[in-house]
Design a protein around this motif. Structure first.
Motif: not given
Length: 187
Positions: A27-56
């Motif tokens: 389960p620890a390795s699964q958590a690491e994999t899930t955390t990595t996926e979450k971090d990637g998704a979070l980074e993508k959302l942050e990037q989208e938020k920054d783009e939308i803010y710049q457009k605004y």
């Protein structure tokens, strides 16, 4: 010996497979994999938020510029709203001035000229209230933004590039020249 060698290789392969299975099941390795996926998704959302803010921010800046430009246009319209009417009235003012330059001797004609003079003063008063002013000419330095040189003369009484005589009055509406003065300029 060769049997031992094959047995050792087989044991090693089994250990690797077991280790792989443990990693998959761990389960620890699964958590690491899930955390990595979450971090990637979070980074993508942050990037989208920054783009939308710049457009605004760009949209907000464009709107502010549009609002300022519109306000300036409205102010200019208000400031110069009477320009076309004044431009049409200037030849009438010129004709009044020419008419008033005539000399009359008869009493009835003098009264008529006096009436014309009153109408002329009323007209010039209305133009002044709207912000119309005559352009100064005789004795000043020639300015191509205010004066239109029609003739050049050589006169020792005046310095070079000085307006000698006004041939037609020029007018400004507030700070804008609506008709330049026609003048004679000393060389």
């Amino acid at each position: 010996m060769e049997e031992n060698k094959e047995k050792n290789e087989q044991d090693t392969v089994e250990e690797v497979e077991n280790t792989e299975q443990e990693i998959i099941d761990d389960p620890a390795s699964q958590a690491e994999t899930t955390t990595t996926e979450k971090d990637g998704a979070l980074e993508k959302l942050e990037q989208e938020k920054d783009e939308i803010y710049q457009k605004y921010l760009r949209l907000q800046a464009e709107y502010d510029n549009f609002r300022k430009r519109t306000q300036k246009e409205k102010e200019a319209d208000r400031k110069y709203r009477s320009q076309s009417l004044i431009t049409e009235l200037l030849p009438i003012v010129d004709n009044f001035e020419r008419a008033l330059q005539t000399k009359v001797e008869e009493d009835s004609a003098k009264q008529f000229v006096e009436g014309i003079n009153m109408v002329y003063r009323q007209l010039t008063d209305v133009l002044q209230k709207e912000g119309v002013e005559e352009i100064e000419t005789t004795g000043v330095v020639f300015d191509p933004h205010l004066h239109q040189a029609v003739m050049q003369v050589e006169d020792d009484n005046y310095d070079s590039n000085i307006v000698v005589e006004e041939l037609q009055k020029g007018y400004k509406l507030k700070d804008k020249v609506i008709r330049p003065a026609m003048v004679k300029v000393n060389q």
